[in-house]
Design a protein around this motif. Structure first.
Motif, PDB file in Angstrom:
ATOM      1  N   HIS B 170       0.834  -1.209   0.000  1.00  0.00           N
ATOM      2  CA  HIS B 170       0.000   0.000   0.000  1.00  0.00           C
ATOM      3  C   HIS B 170       0.865   1.254   0.000  1.00  0.00           C
ATOM      4  O   HIS B 170       1.755   1.417   0.821  1.00  0.00           O
ATOM      5  CB  HIS B 170      -0.896  -0.001   1.237  1.00  0.00           C
ATOM      6  CG  HIS B 170      -1.821   1.179   1.301  1.00  0.00           C
ATOM      7  ND1 HIS B 170      -2.800   1.404   0.364  1.00  0.00           N
ATOM      8  CD2 HIS B 170      -1.911   2.189   2.199  1.00  0.00           C
ATOM      9  CE1 HIS B 170      -3.448   2.517   0.676  1.00  0.00           C
ATOM     10  NE2 HIS B 170      -2.927   3.005   1.789  1.00  0.00           N
ATOM     11  N   ASN B 171       0.573   2.122  -0.963  1.00  0.00           N
ATOM     12  CA  ASN B 171       1.259   3.415  -1.034  1.00  0.00           C
ATOM     13  C   ASN B 171       0.304   4.497  -0.571  1.00  0.00           C
ATOM     14  O   ASN B 171      -0.862   4.488  -0.945  1.00  0.00           O
ATOM     15  CB  ASN B 171       1.677   3.718  -2.470  1.00  0.00           C
ATOM     16  CG  ASN B 171       2.707   2.729  -2.950  1.00  0.00           C
ATOM     17  OD1 ASN B 171       3.792   2.651  -2.383  1.00  0.00           O
ATOM     18  ND2 ASN B 171       2.360   1.943  -3.953  1.00  0.00           N
ATOM     19  N   TYR B 172       0.816   5.403   0.212  1.00  0.00           N
ATOM     20  CA  TYR B 172      -0.062   6.493   0.649  1.00  0.00           C
ATOM     21  C   TYR B 172       0.757   7.725   0.967  1.00  0.00           C
ATOM     22  O   TYR B 172       1.982   7.660   1.133  1.00  0.00           O
ATOM     23  CB  TYR B 172      -0.883   6.059   1.867  1.00  0.00           C
ATOM     24  CG  TYR B 172      -0.064   5.767   3.106  1.00  0.00           C
ATOM     25  CD1 TYR B 172       0.479   4.507   3.322  1.00  0.00           C
ATOM     26  CD2 TYR B 172       0.162   6.756   4.066  1.00  0.00           C
ATOM     27  CE1 TYR B 172       1.233   4.229   4.452  1.00  0.00           C
ATOM     28  CE2 TYR B 172       0.912   6.489   5.200  1.00  0.00           C
ATOM     29  CZ  TYR B 172       1.441   5.220   5.387  1.00  0.00           C
ATOM     30  OH  TYR B 172       2.185   4.969   6.502  1.00  0.00           O
ATOM     31  N   PHE B 173       0.047   8.833   1.026  1.00  0.00           N
ATOM     32  CA  PHE B 173       0.682  10.082   1.432  1.00  0.00           C
ATOM     33  C   PHE B 173       0.343  10.350   2.885  1.00  0.00           C
ATOM     34  O   PHE B 173      -0.803  10.229   3.303  1.00  0.00           O
ATOM     35  CB  PHE B 173       0.209  11.242   0.557  1.00  0.00           C
ATOM     36  CG  PHE B 173       0.818  11.220  -0.803  1.00  0.00           C
ATOM     37  CD1 PHE B 173       2.067  11.766  -1.015  1.00  0.00           C
ATOM     38  CD2 PHE B 173       0.161  10.615  -1.872  1.00  0.00           C
ATOM     39  CE1 PHE B 173       2.654  11.721  -2.270  1.00  0.00           C
ATOM     40  CE2 PHE B 173       0.726  10.576  -3.122  1.00  0.00           C
ATOM     41  CZ  PHE B 173       1.979  11.122  -3.331  1.00  0.00           C
ATOM     42  N   VAL B 191       3.939   0.519   2.529  1.00  0.00           N
ATOM     43  CA  VAL B 191       3.936  -0.506   3.563  1.00  0.00           C
ATOM     44  C   VAL B 191       3.415  -1.812   2.970  1.00  0.00           C
ATOM     45  O   VAL B 191       2.502  -1.818   2.149  1.00  0.00           O
ATOM     46  CB  VAL B 191       3.120  -0.052   4.800  1.00  0.00           C
ATOM     47  CG1 VAL B 191       1.708   0.297   4.423  1.00  0.00           C
ATOM     48  CG2 VAL B 191       3.149  -1.111   5.895  1.00  0.00           C
ATOM     49  N   SER B 192       4.071  -2.913   3.362  1.00  0.00           N
ATOM     50  CA  SER B 192       3.677  -4.223   2.846  1.00  0.00           C
ATOM     51  C   SER B 192       2.958  -5.011   3.922  1.00  0.00           C
ATOM     52  O   SER B 192       3.417  -5.092   5.061  1.00  0.00           O
ATOM     53  CB  SER B 192       4.912  -5.010   2.403  1.00  0.00           C
ATOM     54  OG  SER B 192       5.384  -4.475   1.208  1.00  0.00           O
ATOM     55  N   TYR B 193       1.833  -5.586   3.553  1.00  0.00           N
ATOM     56  CA  TYR B 193       1.006  -6.327   4.493  1.00  0.00           C
ATOM     57  C   TYR B 193       1.139  -7.826   4.262  1.00  0.00           C
ATOM     58  O   TYR B 193       1.250  -8.267   3.123  1.00  0.00           O
ATOM     59  CB  TYR B 193      -0.467  -5.938   4.326  1.00  0.00           C
ATOM     60  CG  TYR B 193      -0.827  -4.595   4.913  1.00  0.00           C
ATOM     61  CD1 TYR B 193      -0.464  -3.415   4.273  1.00  0.00           C
ATOM     62  CD2 TYR B 193      -1.532  -4.503   6.103  1.00  0.00           C
ATOM     63  CE1 TYR B 193      -0.795  -2.186   4.804  1.00  0.00           C
ATOM     64  CE2 TYR B 193      -1.875  -3.274   6.641  1.00  0.00           C
ATOM     65  CZ  TYR B 193      -1.504  -2.117   5.991  1.00  0.00           C
ATOM     66  OH  TYR B 193      -1.836  -0.899   6.521  1.00  0.00           O
ATOM     67  N   PRO B 194       1.079  -8.603   5.334  1.00  0.00           N
ATOM     68  CA  PRO B 194       1.020 -10.056   5.182  1.00  0.00           C
ATOM     69  C   PRO B 194      -0.438 -10.515   5.005  1.00  0.00           C
ATOM     70  O   PRO B 194      -1.364  -9.768   5.294  1.00  0.00           O
ATOM     71  CB  PRO B 194       1.572 -10.560   6.522  1.00  0.00           C
ATOM     72  CG  PRO B 194       1.119  -9.529   7.500  1.00  0.00           C
ATOM     73  CD  PRO B 194       1.106  -8.208   6.760  1.00  0.00           C
ATOM     74  N   SER B 195      -0.586 -11.749   4.561  1.00  0.00           N
ATOM     75  CA  SER B 195      -1.930 -12.325   4.486  1.00  0.00           C
ATOM     76  C   SER B 195      -2.418 -12.622   5.908  1.00  0.00           C
ATOM     77  O   SER B 195      -1.619 -12.661   6.850  1.00  0.00           O
ATOM     78  CB  SER B 195      -1.883 -13.617   3.683  1.00  0.00           C
ATOM     79  OG  SER B 195      -1.119 -14.572   4.406  1.00  0.00           O
ATOM     80  N   CYS B 325      -2.144  -4.271  16.763  1.00  0.00           N
ATOM     81  CA  CYS B 325      -0.955  -5.118  16.748  1.00  0.00           C
ATOM     82  C   CYS B 325      -0.452  -5.245  15.327  1.00  0.00           C
ATOM     83  O   CYS B 325      -1.242  -5.368  14.391  1.00  0.00           O
ATOM     84  CB  CYS B 325      -1.293  -6.541  17.187  1.00  0.00           C
ATOM     85  SG  CYS B 325      -1.945  -6.665  18.810  1.00  0.00           S
ATOM     86  N   LYS B 326       0.845  -5.254  15.187  1.00  0.00           N
ATOM     87  CA  LYS B 326       1.441  -5.551  13.888  1.00  0.00           C
ATOM     88  C   LYS B 326       1.681  -7.047  13.844  1.00  0.00           C
ATOM     89  O   LYS B 326       2.669  -7.533  14.381  1.00  0.00           O
ATOM     90  CB  LYS B 326       2.765  -4.806  13.736  1.00  0.00           C
ATOM     91  CG  LYS B 326       2.612  -3.307  13.542  1.00  0.00           C
ATOM     92  CD  LYS B 326       3.995  -2.686  13.390  1.00  0.00           C
ATOM     93  CE  LYS B 326       3.934  -1.196  13.085  1.00  0.00           C
ATOM     94  NZ  LYS B 326       3.286  -0.885  11.814  1.00  0.00           N
ATOM     95  N   LEU B 327       0.767  -7.772  13.234  1.00  0.00           N
ATOM     96  CA  LEU B 327       0.906  -9.214  13.179  1.00  0.00           C
ATOM     97  C   LEU B 327       1.734  -9.601  11.953  1.00  0.00           C
ATOM     98  O   LEU B 327       1.315  -9.353  10.832  1.00  0.00           O
ATOM     99  CB  LEU B 327      -0.465  -9.895  13.110  1.00  0.00           C
ATOM    100  CG  LEU B 327      -1.422  -9.680  14.304  1.00  0.00           C
ATOM    101  CD1 LEU B 327      -2.696 -10.494  14.110  1.00  0.00           C
ATOM    102  CD2 LEU B 327      -0.754 -10.040  15.623  1.00  0.00           C
ATOM    103  N   SER B 328       2.892 -10.149  12.219  1.00  0.00           N
ATOM    104  CA  SER B 328       3.792 -10.599  11.139  1.00  0.00           C
ATOM    105  C   SER B 328       4.080  -9.516  10.114  1.00  0.00           C
ATOM    106  O   SER B 328       4.213  -9.791   8.927  1.00  0.00           O
ATOM    107  CB  SER B 328       3.204 -11.820  10.411  1.00  0.00           C
ATOM    108  OG  SER B 328       2.971 -12.854  11.328  1.00  0.00           O
ATOM    109  N   MET B 329       4.128  -8.286  10.561  1.00  0.00           N
ATOM    110  CA  MET B 329       4.480  -7.210   9.636  1.00  0.00           C
ATOM    111  C   MET B 329       5.972  -6.986   9.745  1.00  0.00           C
ATOM    112  O   MET B 329       6.533  -7.007  10.821  1.00  0.00           O
ATOM    113  CB  MET B 329       3.727  -5.930   9.981  1.00  0.00           C
ATOM    114  CG  MET B 329       2.245  -6.130   9.898  1.00  0.00           C
ATOM    115  SD  MET B 329       1.228  -4.912   9.061  1.00  0.00           S
ATOM    116  CE  MET B 329       2.174  -3.876   8.097  1.00  0.00           C
ATOM    117  N   SER B 330       6.587  -6.756   8.616  1.00  0.00           N
ATOM    118  CA  SER B 330       8.046  -6.569   8.660  1.00  0.00           C
ATOM    119  C   SER B 330       8.381  -5.189   9.194  1.00  0.00           C
ATOM    120  O   SER B 330       7.602  -4.279   9.118  1.00  0.00           O
ATOM    121  CB  SER B 330       8.629  -6.745   7.275  1.00  0.00           C
ATOM    122  OG  SER B 330       7.853  -6.048   6.351  1.00  0.00           O
TER     123      SER B 330
END
Lengths: 764, 330
Positions: B170-173, B191-195, B325-330
Motif C-alpha cells: 500500500h502506497n499512501y501520502f 507498507v507491505s502487508y502479510p496475508s 498489533c502488527k501481526l507478522s508485519m516486517s
C-alpha cells in the motif's frame, strides 16, 4: 453470570443482545434513566441513534439549529428535504423510528437560556450528554450539571480527532478543572487596519471591519480606537485611522442611494486610504510599503485564458481583474439588497454575496500589501470558522459516550462496571470497588498502536472555581427577596444584622488577606453572618465573569432585592470566604402553584440547608483550627424575618478601599473601581489568594495553573481584544492557527444548542 | 482516474470532509466500488459511514432474513422487516442516506464460492467482510491477494471488536508533521502487508513489557481464541459449558505466541467468562465504534492518505480503548 445468560437466552426480540451484554437489571435501568442530549448535530445524531438502540428510552434532545446541506455528510438522520427544518425535531422523529418504544422530547432552543434551563431543570435529568460545538455552551452545561448534581458525559470532535469525558461532581474532574486551550486569536488593531502581513489579517479586515463599515450598522468605531490608543498603540496611526473612519460616511450614503458605488469604495479603501497610510513614513521604515491599487489599470488587464479546470469551482485562483470584477459584482448585489429590503447585512459564510465580497476585498488588500491571495474556498473556511467534520469520528465518539453513560447508570445501581480485563469484563459484572472505577476519559489519537486511548479519570482539581463550590438552590421571587434574605437564609440563622459586634465581622473585614484564625472561635457558634462574606453574582453562561454585590467592607446592597441588583432567576449568588468553599446559590423561581404563606411567601430555602465546607484539611488545622463548618440549623422560617438593620460596615471600616466609590453602593452595579479593588484583594472564587503563605506547594501549583481559567477576574481595563470580540471580530494570532467555532466571538459563538456538535476542546 | 467537476450538490454535501481530506481523496472515493459481506451491526455502521462519505458504489451481500434481534443494532431494519431478506429490507434505507451512491444487493452467499468470488472481486476496488469465521476469512483473503484487492474484515463479539486488514503493498501520502503548518508537506509512504494466514503465525517475542502491555494482549488473545474455538466447534461459544475450552485455547495461544510472560501468561478468567457469554451478541455502541474505525480506515485506504491500520485492531468496550498489533508485519 450464569443467571444472566439463562435469562437473556430466553428473551426474544430486539433487546435480546443488549440484555445479554448488560444483564436485565442494568438494561431495565437504562430504560428508566432520564437522559438529556444537548446538541443534535454531528455527535448528536449518532448519539441519539446509539442511545435508542442500546436501550435508553426517555430522551430529551435540545438543539437550536436548523439543518443545512453541509450537515448531510455526517448528520445521517437528515435528508435534503429536511434542509432548513429544526435539527431537534427531525432528529427526534427519525431516531424514534429505530425503536418504537422510545420517547424523545425535542426542544429547539438555546441551552444557555438560564431562565429556562436553570439548575432545577437540569436536576430533573439522571444523565446529561453533551454533543456541543462551542465552548460557552459546554461550560454552561458543565456548570449546571455540577450545580444540580447530575452526572454527565462531555465530548467533542474535530476532523479525525475527538474525546469523551465522563464527569461526576466531586469524583472526577469537571469540565473546567483543567484550563481549556484558548480558542480565540487576537491581533492588534493596527495589524488588521494598517499593517497586515498575512492573508488572515486581510480576511479579518474585510469580514469584520469593512463589511460592517459599508453594509452594517453605522457604529461609532471611535471607542475601539480610543481603547487602542490607551493600550499604547501608535498615536499618529490611530489619528489616521480616525480620519479613515470618518470618510466612510460618504461611501455608506452612496451604497444606500442605489447608484454604482463599487468604484468609489475601491478608490477610497484601496487607493486614498493606502496613500494616507503611506504618508506616515515612520510606519514603513521597517516594513514593506503597500502599493495603492489603480482601478482603471486593473480593468485594462487582459482576461485570462481559461486555465485548467478545477474540480471545485470555488478552488479556482482568481486573477487581479477577476477579483476586481467579483468586488464590483458583490458590492452591487449587496447594495441592491440594502436599497430594497434589508437594512444591514452581516457576513454569513453561507450568504454568497457576502462571501464573494470578503473574498474579493481581502484579495485586493492582499495584493496591495504583497500578501498571497486565497481562493473563495479558503476564505470561506477562514472567515466562517469552519471545522472539518466527518461521520466516522462522530460515530466513534457517540459510541464511546454511550459506553461511558452505561457505566454511569451502572454506578447509580450502586455497583461498579469495573471492567478492565484484569478484573471483570462485562458491563453487568459487579465489584466491591468504587462504582466509578470503570469510567475512562477516551481520546481518538494519531498514535498508530493506540488509536483509542482510555485513561482513568482524574480527581477534581482542588482549586477548580466550578466544581469545588458547594451548590444549593433558593427558589424565590427576585423582585421581593433581598440579598440578605437569600444569603443569610442559606447560611442559617437570622438574617437580621443584629448588633452582636463580636470580633467576627470586624476582624473578617480584612480577612481576605489577613489571619482569620480567631474570627469564628465561638463556643456555641451561631450561623455565620452574611457580613463576613464576599458575595458576588455570576451567570452560568459566563461563570468566570462575576459581579461583586457585597463584601465585608461594603454592605450597601444587602437589603436590596435581587431584582434591583440585576440578579435574575437562573443566575448564581456566590458566597465566598477564605476558610470555606464557595457557596453557590442557584436562584430559581417559585413553583407555579406556590402559595405565599405567612410573611415570607417569596422565599423557599433549601431543606436541609447546605453545609459549609472547610476548604482543605491542612488549612483547617492551620488556619481555622477549632472551627468546624457551622452546624446546620433548621430554616427557622419565623426567624428569617428581617428587621431593618443598621449598617454593620459603618464606613469607618472601609480602609482597604482605594477609591471614593464606596458611597455608590446603591448602584446596582458595583463601581468599576470597586471591581478593580476586588481583583487585587480577592481571589477568584474558590481559588485561595496567591499571597496566602500557608498554602501547600501542591495547591499553589494547581492554583497558578488554573488561574487563567478565570480571565474575567482580570477586570482591569477591557483589552482591545475584548472590545473587538464584542464587535464580533474573529481575531487570530497567525494564519497557522486554526479557526474554530469555539472561539466564541464568531457568529456561532452564542449558539447554545450546538450545530455540528463537533469540535474538540481537549486534544492531547 | 476520472475527475469531472463536482456538482453544487456534491460540493455542498461534502464540504466539511473535503476540507479534511482534500478534493483528490473525495474523487478517489467517488470512483470506488466496495464489496461488503454480511449485514449485521458492524456492517450497518460501516455502510452508513462510507455511503455518507460518498463512495461510488456499494455491493452488499447477505443471504439471511431479518431476525428480531437484528433490530438491536440494525437501524436499517424496522419491526415489520422481520422475516424479509436483510438486503431487501435495508436497500432503500441505505440509498436514502446519500442519493449520489449506487447500491447493489446480492441476496445469497453464492458469490463467496471460489469461482464466483473471483469474478465479483475483480469488479470491485476493495473487499470488506464482516462477522465471518476465521478459516473462511483466510480463504477469501487469499483470493483477494491473488487478485491484488485490498481486504478488510471486522466484527464484534459482545463488548470486544476487531478489524483485520491486508492492503498488499500500500502506497499512501502522510502529512509530514515536522513541516511548518503554513506549508504542509506530504511524504509518500509504502507498507507491505502479510496475508491473514501469515499474520496468525505472529510471535510476540520481540516486544518489550511496555510495548506488550500497550497492545492489550488479553483482548487480542480472547478474539484469537474465539476464532480458534469457532474453527474447532463450527460455532461460537454460547454458554457456561464453553468457558473451560475457551480458556484452554486462549492460554495455549498466548503461550505459542511467546507473549512477554511478565505481562500475561493466561487470559483473565473473568474476561473469558464474559466473552463466552456474549460472543454471539452485538451491542450498538460497540458496533458504532468498530464500524466507525473500519469505515474510516477503508476511506483512508481508498484515498491513499494517512497511515491505515497495520494490521490487527482490537477494541475493548469495557474500557473504550483500542490498540493495533502488527501481526507478522516486517
Amino acid at each position: 453470570m450464569a443467571t444472566t445468560t439463562t435469562t437473556t437466552t430466553t428473551v426474544p426480540g430486539r433487546t435480546k443482545h443488549a440484555k445479554a451484554i448488560l444483564g436485565d437489571e442494568l438494561h431495565k435501568k437504562l430504560g428508566e434513566t432520564k437522559v438529556l442530549v444537548v446538541g443534535a448535530g454531528g455527535i448528536g445524531c449518532e448519539l441519539v441513534k446509539t442511545l435508542v438502540l442500546s436501550g435508553f428510552i426517555k430522551i430529551t434532545l435540545l438543539d437550536l439549529d436548523t439543518i443545512d446541506l453541509s450537515n448531510l455528510n455526517r448528520q445521517f438522520l437528515f435528508r435534503t428535504t429536511h434542509i432548513k427544518k429544526p435539527k431537534s425535531l427531525i432528529a427526534a422523529s427519525v431516531a424514534a423510528t429505530f425503536n418504537p418504544l422510545v420517547h424523545i422530547t425535542p426542544i429547539q432552543d438555546n441551552i444557555m437560556d438560564s431562565e429556562k434551563y436553570h439548575v432545577e431543570w437540569f436536576a430533573g435529568f439522571d444523565l446529561v450528554l453533551n454533543a456541543l460545538d462551542n465552548l460557552e455552551a459546554r461550560k454552561y452545561v458543565g456548570r449546571m450539571c455540577v450545580a444540580a448534581g447530575v452526572r454527565m458525559v462531555e465530548s467533542g470532535t474535530a476532523g479525525y480527532l475527538g474525546q469523551v469525558q465522563p464527569i461526576v461532581g466531586g469524583v472526577t474532574e469537571c469540565f473546567e478543572c483543567m484550563e481549556k486551550p484558548k480558542g480565540g486569536k487576537t491581533y492588534p488593531v493596527c495589524t488588521i487596519r494598517s499593517t497586515p502581513s498575512l492573508p488572515i489579517h486581510c480576511v479579518v479586515w474585510s469580514k469584520s471591519y469593512l463589511m460592517g463599515q459599508l453594509f452594517g450598522v453605522d457604529e461609532d468605531a471611535g471607542t475601539e480606537l480610543d481603547e487602542a490608543e490607551k493600550q499604547g498603540e501608535n498615536a499618529e496611526e490611530i489619528a489616521n485611522l480616525r480620519k479613515e473612519a470618518e470618510s466612510f460616511a460618504q461611501v455608506r450614503a452612496a451604497i444606500r442611494s442605489g447608484g454604482p458605488a463599487a468604484r468609489m469604495i475601491f478608490d477610497k479603501i484601496f487607493n486614498t486610504d493606502i496613500n494616507r497610510l503611506l504618508s506616515m513614513s515612520d510606519m514603513w521604515n521597517h516594513r514593506a510599503k503597500p502599493v495603492p491599487l489603480d482601478f482603471a489599470q486593473i480593468m485594462r488587464e487582459e482576461d485570462p485564458t481559461e486555465n485548467g479546470a478545477v474540480a471545485l469551482k470555488d478552488q479556482k485562483k482568481l486573477t487581479t481583474k477577476e477579483n476586481l470584477e467579483l468586488f464590483i459584482s458583490s458590492v452591487s448585489a449587496l447594495s441592491a439588497r440594502l436599497s430594497s429590503t434589508e437594512t444591514l447585512i452581516e457576513f454569513d459564510k453561507d450568504d454568497d454575496d457576502t462571501l464573494d465580497f470578503v473574498t474579493a476585498a481581502s484579495n485586493l488588500r492582499s495584493l496591495a500589501y504583497g500578501i498571497p491571495q486565497k481562493t473563495k474556498w479558503e476564505v470561506k473556511e477562514m472567515a466562517g470558522n469552519i471545522i472539518p467534520a466527518i461521520a466516522t469520528t462522530n460515530a466513534i465518539i457517540a459510541g464511546l459516550i454511550v459506553l461511558q453513560a452505561v457505566h454511569l447508570v451502572a454506578a447509580s445501581l450502586g455497583r461498579s462496571t469495573s471492567t478492565s480485563t484484569a478484573s471483570h469484563s462485562t458491563l453487568s459484572s459487579t465489584s466491591t470497588s468504587s462504582p466509578f472505577t470503570a469510567l475512562r476519559n477516551i481520546h481518538i489519537q494519531l498514535k498508530p498502536a493506540v488509536p483509542l486511548s482510555a485513561i482513568t479519570t482524574s480527581r477534581p482539581n482542588p482549586a477548580c472555581g466550578i466544581c469545588r463550590d458547594v451548590y444549593t438552590v433558593v427558589r424565590c421571587d427576585p423582585l421581593r427577596a433581598t440579598l440578605r434574605d437569600v444569603v443569610q437564609g442559606v447560611l442559617g440563622g437570622t438574617p437580621t444584622p443584629t448588633p452582636t459586634p463580636n470580633s467576627n465581622s470586624n476582624s473578617n473585614s480584612n480577612s481576605n488577606s489577613t489571619s482569620t484564625s480567631t474570627s469564628t472561635s465561638n463556643s456555641n457558634p451561631p450561623s455565620p453572618s452574611i457580613s463576613e462574606f464576599t458575595v458576588f453574582a455570576s451567570s452560568p453562561s459566563a461563570p468566570s465573569s462575576t459581579r461583586i454585590l457585597a463584601d465585608p467592607d461594603w454592605d450597601d446592597n444587602l437589603d436590596r432585592t435581587l431584582g434591583s441588583l440585576n440578579v435574575r432567576c437562573g443566575m448564581f449568588v456566590n458566597v465566598w470566604k477564605w476558610e470555606w468553599k464557595t457557596l453557590s446559590i442557584g436562584i430559581g423561581g417559585l413553583p407555579p402553584n406556590y402559595h405565599a404563606g405567612e410573611g415570607r411567601g417569596w422565599l423557599l430555602l433549601p431543606d436541609p440547608l447546605p453545609r459549609l465546607v472547610v476548604r482543605k484539611e491542612k488549612e483547617k488545622e492551620k488556619r481555622v483550627s477549632g472551627v468546624r463548618p457551622q452546624p446546620q440549623q433548621q430554616p427557622g422560617r419565623t426567624s428569617l424575618k428581617r428587621s431593618l438593620g443598621d449598617d454593620e460596615g459603618d464606613g469607618g471600616d472601609i480602609v482597604v478601599l482605594d477609591d471614593d466609590n464606596n458611597n455608590n453602593g446603591a448602584d446596582a452595579h458595583p463601581p468599576a473601581a470597586k471591581k478593580r479593588k476586588t481583583t487585587t484583594s480577592h481571589p477568584p472564587p474558590s481559588t485561595p489568594p496567591k499571597s496566602k503563605p500557608t498554602q501547600t506547594t501542591q495547591t499553589t501549583k494547581t492554583t497558578s495553573k488554573h488561574a487563567p481559567a478565570h480571565p474575567a477576574f482580570s477586570f482591569s481595563s477591557p483589552s482591545k481584544k475584548r472590545q473587538l470580540e464584542e464587535e464580533g471580530l474573529v481575531l487570530m494570532e497567525s494564519a497557522e492557527e486554526e479557526l474554530r467555532d469555539d472561539i466564541s466571538i464568531s457568529e456561532d459563538g452564542n449558539r447554545g444548542g450546538g450545530d455540528g456538535g463537533e469540535d474538540v476542546i481537549v486534544i492531547d | 482516474m476520472a475527475s469531472g467537476e463536482f456538482t453544487e450538490e456534491e460540493q455542498g454535501r461534502y464540504d466539511r470532509q473535503i476540507r479534511l481530506w482534500g478534493i483528490e481523496a473525495q474523487q478517489r472515493m467517488r470512483n470506488a466500488t466496495i464489496l461488503v459481506v454480511r449485514l449485521r451491526g458492524t456492517a450497518t455502521e460501516t455502510i452508513k459511514n462510507i455511503v455518507l462519505a460518498g463512495i461510488g458504489k456499494l455491493i452488499l451481500v447477505d443471504a439471511d432474513d431479518v431476525e428480531e434481534e437484528d433490530l438491536g443494532a440494525g437501524f436499517f431494519f424496522r419491526d415489520d422487516d422481520v422475516g424479509k431478506k436483510r438486503v431487501d429490507a435495508a436497500k432503500a434505507r441505505i440509498e436514502n442516506l446519500n442519493p449520489l451512491v449506487t447500491v447493489e444487493t446480492v441476496p445469497n452467499f453464492n458469490v463467496l464460492n471460489n469461482q464466483n468470488f473471483e469474478s465479483t472481486v475483480n469488479g470491485v476496488d476493495l473487499v470488506c467482510i464482516t462477522e465471518w469465521d476465521r478459516d473462511d476469512l483466510v480463504r477469501l483473503n487469499n483470493i483477494c491477494r491473488r487478485l491484488r484487492k485490498p481486504f478488510y474484515s471486522g466484527g464484534t463479539y459482545g463488548l470486544l471488536g476487531y478489524i483485520f486488514c491486508d492492503l498488499l503493498d500500500h502506497n499512501y501520502f502522510s502529512s509530514d508533521r515536522s513541516s511548518p503548518k503554513d506549508a504542509p508537506k506530504s511524504i509518500q509512504m509504502k507498507v507491505s502487508y502479510p496475508s491473514l494466514q501469515d499474520a496468525l503465525r505472529h510471535r510476540w517475542s520481540l516486544l518489550s513489557k511496555r510495548q506488550t502491555k500497550e497492545l492489550n494482549p488479553a483482548s487480542v488473545f480472547a478474539i484469537l481464541a474465539l476464532w480458534q474455538f469457532q474453527s474447532i466447534q463450527k460455532r461460537l461459544p454460547i454458554g457456561a459449558q464453553d468457558v473451560g475450552e475457551l480458556q484452554q485455547i486462549a492460554d495455549a495461544l498466548v503461550s505459542e505466541a511467546d507473549v512477554n510472560k511478565q505481562v500475561i501468561t493466561t487470559v483473565p478468567h473473568s474476561l473469558i467468562e464474559s466473552v463466552t457469554m456474549t460472543a454471539v451478541h452485538e451491542f450498538s455502541p460497540v458496533c458504532a465504534i468498530v464500524g466507525g474505525l473500519l469505515a474510516q480506515d477503508i476511506l483512508k485506504t481508498l484515498a491513499a492518505r494517512e497511515p491505515p491500520i497495520a494490521n490487527f485492531l482490537t477494541f475493548d468496550g469495557n474500557t473504550g480503548g483500542a490498540s493495533v498489533c502488527k501481526l507478522s508485519m516486517s
